[in-house]
Write an enzyme that holds these catalytic residues in place. Structure first.
Site: not given
Length: 639
Positions: A309, A362
């Site tokens: 993330d 990401e």
């Protein structure tokens, strides 16, 4: 307990930043000392004056079980006899400022159910895995040349018993797996299931990095979930958050009274946008902690990959900050050099330990070579989320079809860089929350047009190079945006349009799985070729997807307006006869039925840069997939 020389070596590697299995050294582990069974505790707290293990077993009295400082770099250990699995505990830490702090174990494998915050002793070796066949096949698979379609879900809001009362991981396995498998997905991706205090952080603000959240059960329950996914042919990817952690008092923040896991410099530590703290990527013990954590999830839980993330927030010192809130690096730039070095080191370690894994970044910027190996200057991930494609396509689809011709570049620009990284095309939870509207409700037009637009968008997505990811609810056209405190609107499946949309996704997946041109050369330029990218006036694009077999090719034609076109000329690369093998406008999907039922023979006249063309019906807001079904006389003669 490990012998003394092994223990000293592990401690040395931990402080050096190279102990890849530090969770075996630190934390709470069943042990036998002097013939007595108990639990061995170990924690890193170099600034502490004293550390004790406290819990119900000693009435939370820190005087009962003090720990011994075993080295100058701050590892404390204690063995407490007659404790067993299920023991609830914390560390009581006396800081240099004379304050007592109660902290959860950073290496705990399990925790109390929120709002309680104590750690729970839980051995890792109780579960018997039954996924040998999957694990062997995974090692032999070339994932880059395989179909990958990911169903992203948040367990608690996929389906629940009642608000804030959830099913167990085992019960979720029995419900989720048949549903996702029936739809044709290859993988499930879970929002973080690491222990976290606040439901509405969705797991992205973590306190227990090694702990499976007790909201849905125990570590063994989660292993059962993964095991069952594998036995039914589904991979499992887990969202992982190494960039920052939350400030809850029982967590990592100022763990031993000083900045330990976070940077000491507030301008580097504070994630002001999220109210969290950045890990100190320059500290070697933090390297051991985070790298071990990645390997832990992949090894101990047999996970098939991690989606990392907010990588951009790690790479850039000014991420989410205003002027004056951050400082330039030593070279005068805004890159976090320590974080870049850590990311490369982490990926190298992960792929050495688990070569057949997925490490998906990401990453929302133009940082180069994100999914390239470190030895050629890359960050070392093997996949990157294509945020540019996602933003462009959603902006385009939200535009009224009348005006789409003025934004035609939004659907073609991604092909200029589609092969610069190994991309995943993500339509994630972030795009259907906080007022952004659901995927269906982003679509313009009346009721019918919304569903037609959705089908066209998903058809184009599955035809475009790159692996696929769709957040739960999108597969049946949920009208409301994601409501994280409620479960999905399953009752919508009683309505024809939503049931037909789910059926569309099921058949689209079957087409995808059966069609090597849609995935075999996903990351190579020869896997894609434009036929017509320039018809902005009618908002129509056409292209070919190719596989390694020269005659195995799909022609895709996309119309992003409600206009129907008959006898529309499409250039095709080869002579012969073509068949429409899939149309998003089929009546069974809720479409208008403007399909091409018969064979489409080639006409030997050049068109759109091709030596021949076909004429076909172009459906409104539709995507057509064509395949050559017979070869020309010339090719037969050549054979």
């Amino acid at each position: 307990m490990a012998n003394e020389s092994t223990l000293e070596h592990d401690i040395y590697l931990f402080h050096e930043g190279n102990l890849r299995y530090s969770y075996r050294l630190l934390g709470a582990h069943p042990d036998v000392q002097d013939g007595v069974e108990g639990i061995r505790f170990a924690v890193w707290a170099p600034n502490a004056v004293q550390v004790s293990v406290v819990g119900i077993f000693n009435e939370w009295d820190g005087r009962q079980n003090p720990m011994e400082k075993v080295n100058d770099n701050g590892i404390w250990m204690a063995f407490i006899p007659n404790l067993e699995k299920g023991t609830i505990y914390k560390y009581e830490i006396l800081t240099a400022h004379g304050h007592l702090r109660l902290k959860a174990d950073p290496y705990a494998f399990s925790s109390e159910l929120r709002p309680d915050t104590a750690s729970v002793v839980y051995p890792l070796d109780n579960y018997t895995w039954n996924d040998d066949e999957w694990m062997k096949e995974r090692k032999a698979q070339n994932i880059y040349e395989s179909p990958v379609s990911i169903y992203e879900l948040h367990l608690g809001s996929w389906k629940y018993i009642e608000p804030e009362v959830y099913y167990n991981y085992r019960e979720y396995a029995d419900m989720v797996i048949p549903y996702v498998k029936d739809l044709g997905y290859t993988h499930i991706e879970l929002l973080p299931i690491m222990e976290h205090p606040f439901d509405r952080s969705w797991g992205y603000q973590t306190t227990g990095y090694f702990g499976v959240t007790s909201r849905y059960g125990s570590p063994d329950d989660f292993k059962y979930f993964v095991d069952q996914c594998h036995q039914h042919g589904l991979g499992v990817i887990l969202d992982w958050v190494p960039g920052h952690f939350c400030k809850d008092e029982h967590g990592l923040r100022r763990f031993d009274g000083e900045a330990l896991y976070e940077y000491q410099n507030p301008s580097k530590a504070e994630k002001t946008q999220w109210g969290t703290l950045t890990f100190d990527f320059g500290r070697s013990e933090v390297h051991s902690f985070l790298i071990s954590n990645a390997i832990y999830w992949l090894k101990e839980y047999h996970l098939d990959g991690l989606r990392v993330d907010a990588v951009a927030s790690m790479l850039y010192l000014d991420f989410g900050k205003n002027e004056g809130e951050w400082e330039l690096n030593e070279y005068g730039g805004r890159e976090n050099i320590e974080a870049v070095s850590f990311i490369k080191k982490m990926n190298e370690a992960v792929f050495e330990e688990v070569p057949d894994t997925l490490m998906m970044a990401e990453e929302s910027t133009s940082w180069p070579l994100v999914s390239s190996p470190t030895y050629i200057g890359g960050l070392g991930f093997n996949y990157k989320w294509n945020m540019g494609w996602m933003n462009d396509m959603l902006k385009y689809m939200e535009t009224d079809p009348i005006h789409r011709k003025y934004n035609h570049n939004l659907i073609t620009f991604s092909l200029f860089y589609a092969f610069s990284e190994n991309f995943v095309l993500p339509i994630s939870h972030d795009e259907v929350v906080h007022g952004k509207k659901s995927l269906l409700n982003k679509m313009p037009g009346d009721y019918w047009q919304k569903f037609a637009n959705l089908r066209a968008f998903l058809g184009y997505m599955y035809a475009h190079p790159g692996k696929k990811l769709l957040f739960m609810g999108g597969e049946f056209g949920q009208f409301d945006e994601w409501k994280d405190l409620e479960d999905l609107d399953w009752e919508l499946l009683e309505y024809d349009s939503h049931a037909a949309t789910k059926n569309y996704m099921k058949e689209l997946h079957q087409l995808y799985l059966d069609s090597a041109p849609l995935w075999e050369l996903d990351h190579k330029e020869e896997g894609f070729s434009w036929i017509d990218a320039q018809n902005y006036d009618q908002s129509i694009v056409s292209f070919a997807r190719n596989s390694r077999t020269s005659n195995d090719q799909l022609i895709v034609v996309c119309n992003f307006t409600p206009q129907v076109y008959h006898d529309y000329k499409v250039g095709v690369p080869k002579h012969g006869s073509y068949k429409e093998i899939f149309s998003s406008d089929a009546e069974r999907f809720g479409g208008s039925g403007q399909v091409n039922g018969g064979p489409l023979g080639t006409i030997p006249e050049p068109w759109q840069g091709q030596d021949q063309h076909i004429t076909m019906t172009i459906p409104p807001l539709g995507v057509s997939f064509l395949k050559r079904t017979s070869v020309s006389k010339e090719e037969n003669h050549e054979k």
